[in-house]
Design an enzyme around this catalytic site. Structure first.
Site, short mmCIF file in Angstrom:
data_model
loop_
_atom_site.label_atom_id
_atom_site.label_comp_id
_atom_site.label_asym_id
_atom_site.label_seq_id
_atom_site.Cartn_x
_atom_site.Cartn_y
_atom_site.Cartn_z
N HIS A 122 -2.90 -32.93 -3.25
CA HIS A 122 -2.47 -34.32 -3.41
C HIS A 122 -1.79 -34.57 -4.75
CE1 HIS A 122 -5.92 -35.12 -6.12
NE2 HIS A 122 -6.57 -34.30 -5.32
N ASP A 123 -0.76 -35.38 -4.71
CA ASP A 123 -0.06 -35.89 -5.89
C ASP A 123 0.70 -34.82 -6.67
OD1 ASP A 123 -1.12 -38.72 -5.76
OD2 ASP A 123 -3.01 -37.64 -5.99
N GLY A 140 -4.77 -30.64 -7.41
CA GLY A 140 -4.12 -31.94 -7.44
C GLY A 140 -3.35 -32.21 -8.72
#
Length: 260
Positions: A122-123, A140
């Site tokens: 994520h991200d 992440g």
């Protein structure tokens, strides 16, 4: 290949497919997914949304694209995955959407090769023209510049950055920022071992540019200077080299420790 949708594919009515898109057998295309022209989604792959994917991408079998982030803080808020053009995503690769407190978007550039079992969490923000070999893993919030190569079984700690044209050798664990142009070798946790000279030559860097980058590397890693002293030396070298300036700018923007 000519576009077409296999009758066993499950496609949400809200998904938007471009011209000549091919969807293979037993694929799942979720709600709020956009897939650009001439893209190919092979059998058993899934693309969940919200995900926006550009043109000429090829997602191979059993890849899982756009799934929920693997983050306990994620509470179902709307987040996105944005993928550019011309990417190859091989079997069993996974790319997660962003998180609400991490910017909300995982972003992938153009013309990347992500080989089997690659994981992009994520991200993350990944540039263009990168190669991630089998089982390379980003935690992440990792940022990766253009033309970066991650060898097999590389692991990158959350919030780390890897600068453009860096090369990380097989099995290295990266727990700090890797400056542009640097070659990292595996010794438990990865350690800098020179510059990615061969990669730079292949991308058209001439001898003068490579020599300037080598001088910068020596100032940063081989001189024995403390980081503040090395930065002053780099600032002097950057007067005559845009490449050294890019390296220095990368260091100045850092929030995590530099890999040294």
């Amino acid at each position: 290949m000519a576009g077409g949708i296999h009758p066993s594919a499950v496609i949400d009515p809200s998904a938007r497919l471009g011209a000549d898109v091919s969807i293979g057998a037993f694929c799942t295309i979720g709600a709020d997914v956009e897939i650009g022209d001439r893209s190919v989604i092979d059998a058993h792959a899934s693309v969940l949304g919200p995900t926006r994917m550009g043109c000429d991408n090829h997602v191979h079998g059993f890849a899982a694209i756009g799934g929920d982030p693997q983050d306990k803080k994620f509470a179902g808020e709307r987040t996105e995955l944005v993928i550019g053009d011309g990417n190859t995503i091989r079997e069993f690769a996974t790319i997660s959407r962003g998180t609400g407190n991490g910017g909300g978007v995982t972003r992938i550039g153009d013309d990347n090769w992500f080989l089997a079992y690659v994981h992009i969490a994520h991200d993350c923000q990944v540039g263009s023209h990168c190669v991630f070999s089998n089982n390379a893993t980003l935690a992440g919030h990792v940022e990766v510049g253009d033309h970066v190569i991650l060898s097999g079984f590389v692991g990158v700690h959350q919030f780390c950055r890897i600068g453009a044209h860096a090369f990380v050798g097989m099995g290295a664990f990266v727990n700090g920022d890797v400056p542009p142009y640097v070659l990292v070798a595996q010794e438990g946790y990865g350690r800098p071992r020179g510059i990615n000279a061969e990669g730079l030559k292949r991308r058209g860097f001439d001898s003068a540019r490579i020599a300037a980058i080598k001088r910068a590397y020596r100032a940063l890693y081989a001189s024995g200077a403390k980081l503040d002293e090395a930065r002053l030396h780099l600032a002097q070298l950057a007067r005559d080299s845009d490449d050294v300036r890019a390296l220095l700018d990368f260091i100045e923007r850092g929030e995590r420790p530099l890999l040294r």
